[in-house]
Enzyme design. Structure first.
Site, PDB file in Angstrom:
ATOM      1  N   GLY A  55       5.928  -8.279  13.618  1.00  0.00           N
ATOM      2  CA  GLY A  55       5.674  -6.960  14.187  1.00  0.00           C
ATOM      3  C   GLY A  55       6.910  -6.444  14.880  1.00  0.00           C
ATOM      4  N   CYS A  82       7.340 -14.937  12.520  1.00  0.00           N
ATOM      5  CA  CYS A  82       8.221 -14.044  13.262  1.00  0.00           C
ATOM      6  C   CYS A  82       7.584 -13.660  14.606  1.00  0.00           C
ATOM      7  CB  CYS A  82       8.571 -12.823  12.400  1.00  0.00           C
ATOM      8  SG  CYS A  82       9.983 -11.905  13.032  1.00  0.00           S
ATOM      9  N   TYR A  83       7.178 -12.419  14.807  1.00  0.00           N
ATOM     10  CA  TYR A  83       6.534 -12.060  16.076  1.00  0.00           C
ATOM     11  C   TYR A  83       5.329 -12.965  16.335  1.00  0.00           C
ATOM     12  CZ  TYR A  83       4.519  -9.267  19.814  1.00  0.00           C
ATOM     13  OH  TYR A  83       4.028  -8.860  21.021  1.00  0.00           O
ATOM     14  N   HIS A 180      10.549 -14.881   7.227  1.00  0.00           N
ATOM     15  CA  HIS A 180       9.403 -14.267   6.545  1.00  0.00           C
ATOM     16  C   HIS A 180       9.131 -14.950   5.201  1.00  0.00           C
ATOM     17  CE1 HIS A 180       8.571 -10.818   9.181  1.00  0.00           C
ATOM     18  NE2 HIS A 180       9.843 -10.982   9.521  1.00  0.00           N
ATOM     19  N   GLU A 182       6.672 -14.423   3.313  1.00  0.00           N
ATOM     20  CA  GLU A 182       5.903 -13.552   2.412  1.00  0.00           C
ATOM     21  C   GLU A 182       6.771 -12.701   1.487  1.00  0.00           C
ATOM     22  OE1 GLU A 182       6.359 -13.343   5.634  1.00  0.00           O
ATOM     23  OE2 GLU A 182       5.954 -11.377   6.500  1.00  0.00           O
ATOM     24  N   SER A 234     -10.957   9.520 -14.409  1.00  0.00           N
ATOM     25  CA  SER A 234      -9.754  10.329 -14.585  1.00  0.00           C
ATOM     26  C   SER A 234      -8.887   9.815 -15.721  1.00  0.00           C
ATOM     27  CB  SER A 234      -8.934  10.277 -13.292  1.00  0.00           C
ATOM     28  OG  SER A 234      -8.424   8.958 -13.133  1.00  0.00           O
ATOM     29  N   GLY A 235      -9.231   8.646 -16.237  1.00  0.00           N
ATOM     30  CA  GLY A 235      -8.366   8.037 -17.242  1.00  0.00           C
ATOM     31  C   GLY A 235      -7.403   7.047 -16.612  1.00  0.00           C
ATOM     32  N   GLY A 236      -7.305   7.073 -15.280  1.00  0.00           N
ATOM     33  CA  GLY A 236      -6.424   6.133 -14.573  1.00  0.00           C
ATOM     34  C   GLY A 236      -7.088   4.763 -14.441  1.00  0.00           C
ATOM     35  N   VAL A 237      -6.301   3.816 -13.957  1.00  0.00           N
ATOM     36  CA  VAL A 237      -6.764   2.428 -13.901  1.00  0.00           C
ATOM     37  C   VAL A 237      -7.966   2.270 -12.956  1.00  0.00           C
ATOM     38  CG1 VAL A 237      -6.080   0.061 -13.368  1.00  0.00           C
ATOM     39  CG2 VAL A 237      -4.404   1.653 -14.271  1.00  0.00           C
ATOM     40  N   ASP A 238      -7.849   2.814 -11.738  1.00  0.00           N
ATOM     41  CA  ASP A 238      -8.867   2.536 -10.724  1.00  0.00           C
ATOM     42  C   ASP A 238     -10.247   3.067 -11.113  1.00  0.00           C
ATOM     43  OD1 ASP A 238      -6.627   1.623  -9.490  1.00  0.00           O
ATOM     44  OD2 ASP A 238      -6.433   3.317  -8.119  1.00  0.00           O
ATOM     45  N   SER A 239     -10.302   4.342 -11.503  1.00  0.00           N
ATOM     46  CA  SER A 239     -11.622   4.887 -11.819  1.00  0.00           C
ATOM     47  C   SER A 239     -12.186   4.239 -13.082  1.00  0.00           C
ATOM     48  CB  SER A 239     -11.578   6.412 -11.939  1.00  0.00           C
ATOM     49  OG  SER A 239     -10.818   6.818 -13.051  1.00  0.00           O
ATOM     50  N   SER A 240     -11.319   3.838 -14.008  1.00  0.00           N
ATOM     51  CA  SER A 240     -11.805   3.176 -15.222  1.00  0.00           C
ATOM     52  C   SER A 240     -12.447   1.836 -14.885  1.00  0.00           C
ATOM     53  CB  SER A 240     -10.654   2.923 -16.206  1.00  0.00           C
ATOM     54  OG  SER A 240     -10.072   4.140 -16.575  1.00  0.00           O
ATOM     55  N   LYS A 380      -3.750  -3.330  -6.110  1.00  0.00           N
ATOM     56  CA  LYS A 380      -3.637  -2.717  -7.437  1.00  0.00           C
ATOM     57  C   LYS A 380      -3.565  -3.739  -8.580  1.00  0.00           C
ATOM     58  CE  LYS A 380      -2.920   1.182  -9.760  1.00  0.00           C
ATOM     59  NZ  LYS A 380      -3.630   2.435  -9.531  1.00  0.00           N
TER      60      LYS A 380
END
Ligand code: XMP
Length: 525
Positions: A55, A82-83, A180, A182, A234-240, A380
């Site tokens: 942080g 770290c923090y 870090h 990550e 919408s044809g996008g990944v998420d809504s599909s 995603k």
């Protein structure tokens, strides 16, 4: 409920990456802001281990954030980063001081002799060969540093700027690292986090997308009961992926509404209909609203006005179609985990709006519907894995991001017409076709053509041409926030330009955009 790890967020820019790495290790985890975490909330969450993030604050300043003191008496394995390491040390009786030797970027971590000789620290297992070179590369970003360990801790590794770059209290299973793990710039970091969740916290690592899918389907069924759900496609990944998941969960109780703005790319509308209606047999309303959208935007060139009108028109059309379906109780949305993680703000100020993104925010309130958001816990690329698990075609699941207003924001500086949209669509299709053929699609975050509002002189055959110029854009990025242009080789760009000029009537010149973000943005408007 699957085994879980809690990540307490102290506001680091890279906290989400901790969650990514933990999930890649097959362990479910959530990020909770430090100011919402209490001993009771931890008990309710029931984690197998806790990670304290980095942080921007300084432990040495009054009023800076702390972990709940009771956390350290719960007997849970803890990793402070770290923090997170600094506050853990301070809270357990150690000392933190402002560093005179700040470290930013790559640093060398030197393991203590007994560690590399005997390999006796689980946190570093598999990160180096016991008995070999005791130094490893790590990524640091700190000003303060721990200068005195709390009782019961030992030093595992040091760096030039941090005498306690990695520390452990093995009996209490408390660990801290100043660097870090990550970020990708710490090559052994993924292994270190995996060691923490598996070897130290004892998680089995059985969190898979198959298990997630089954769990989400059960949740949706319990939430929806016999109710009816509307989902905007919408044809996008998420809504599909939302649509495919809901269909598997509740079958015919789901109706999808696909508002076709006319700003889609070549073949996209057809693919939505063929995949969802023909292949999945989902009830699908396909509303071709292209004429309406074009008429609403007639004569307009201002990007923000265009976005606002497209957003408002979308909501109107969607609402009308949803009403025609009749009596739905729920609205499904493809909200993802990064949208719901509460961000920890230390400045409190709102950020500047660069572009008002088109989305359907406000729809659920207006339509008086409850929300179904089955992707709320996913990142995603986890959504992509889920999409494959649900049997969606690869080219749909692996698709580049595409903005809600679509091609309407890729014809800058001139009013939209059917003609200029068609010209752009053809150039864009050729460009993407060549990118796919060259095997470059998956290396690129987004690639598209932009139709420029200038006509230029050319010579084709024996005659003069006076046609549009088009710009090609391709960028690499991890989140769309920053981006760099993709370094195609010149022969490739030449081939694409040649094809576009030969095959697309109306374009006689092609340029390649080499602007990074910042200072540019990915889209041209
Ligand atoms: P910029 O152009 O802001 O784009 O660098 C960052 C990412 O956002 C997408 N983008 C949009 N997405 N509605 C959307 O849904 C919009 O109005 C919009 N504008 C930009 C862009 O394609 C990139 O992925």
């Amino acid at each position: 409920m699957s085994e879980r790890v809690l990540i307490v967020d102290f506001g680091s820019q890279v906290t989400q990456l901790i969650a990514r790495r933990v999930r890649e290790a097959g362990v479910y985890c959530e990020i909770h802001p430090f100011n919402r975490v209490t001993v009771e909330s931890i008990r309710a969450f029931d984690p197998k281990g806790v990670i304290l993030s980095g942080g921007p604050a300084s432990v040495t300043e009054a009023g800076s954030p702390r972990a709940p003191q009771g956390l350290f008496d719960m007997g849970l394995p803890i990793l402070g980063i770290c923090y997170g390491q600094q506050t853990m040390c301070e809270q357990l009786g150690g000392k933190v001081e402002p560093g005179h030797h700040r470290e930013f970027g790559r640093a060398r971590l030197r393991l203590k002799e007994q560690i590399y000789a005997t390999g006796d620290c689980d946190l570093f297992a598999g990160i180096y060969e016991p008995g070999s070179e005791p130094e490893i590369d790590v990524w640091m970003s700190h000003g303060d540093r721990v200068t005195e360990l709390p009782p019961g801790f030992r030093t595992i590794a040091t760096s030039v700027g941090a005498p306690f770059a990695a520390i452990a209290n093995d009996d209490r299973r408390l660990y801290g690292v100043q660097f870090h793990p990550e970020v990708v710039h710490t090559p052994g970091g993924k292994q270190l986090l995996s060691n923490f969740v598996h070897k130290i916290a004892g998680c089995a690592g059985d969190w898979t997308m198959k298990a997630f899918k089954a769990q989400e389907i059960a949740k949706v069924r319990a939430q929806v009961g016999k109710g009816r759900v509307i989902c905007g496609l919408s044809g996008g990944v998420d809504s599909s992926v939302v649509a495919a998941l809901l269909h598997e969960a509740i079958g015919d109780q789901l109706t999808c509404v696909f508002v076709d703005t006319g700003f889609m790319r070549t073949g996209e509308s057809e693919q939505v209909v063929s995949v969802f209606r023909d292949r999945f047999n989902i009830k699908l309303v396909h509303k071709d609203a292209s004429a309406l959208f074009l008429s609403k935007l007639a004569g307009l060139t201002d990007p923000e006005k265009k976005r606002k009108i497209i957003g408002a028109t979308f909501i109107d059309v969607f609402e009308e179609e949803a009403r025609a379906v009749g009596g739905a109780d729920f609205l499904a949305q493809g909200t993802l985990y990064p949208d719901v993680i509460e961000s920890v703000s230390f400045t409190g100020g709102p950020s500047v709006t660069i572009k008002s993104h088109h989305n359907v925010g406000g729809l659920p309130e207006r339509m008086n519907m409850k929300l179904v958001e089955p992707l709320r816990e996913l990142f995603k690329d986890e959504v992509r894995v889920l999409g494959r698990e649900l049997g969606l075609p690869d080219d749909m699941v692996g698709r580049h991001p595409f903005p809600g207003p679509g091609l309407a924001i890729r014809v800058p500086g001139q009013p939209l017409t059917q003609e200029n949209l068609d010209i752009l669509r053809k150039a864009d299709a050729i460009y993407l076709d060549e990118i796919r053929k060259a095997g470059l699609y998956d290396q690129i975050w987004q690639a598209f053509a932009v139709l420029l509002p200038v006509r230029t002189v050319g010579v084709m055959g024996d005659s003069r041409s006076y046609d549009y110029a088009c710009a090609l854009r391709a960028v690499t990025s991890t989140d769309g926030m920053t981006a760099d242009f993709f370094p195609f080789d010149m022969a490739f760009i030449g081939r694409v330009a040649n094809r576009i000029i030969n095959e697309v009537k109306g374009i006689n010149r092609v340029t390649y955009d080499i602007t990074s973000k910042p200072p540019g943005t990915i889209e041209w408007e």
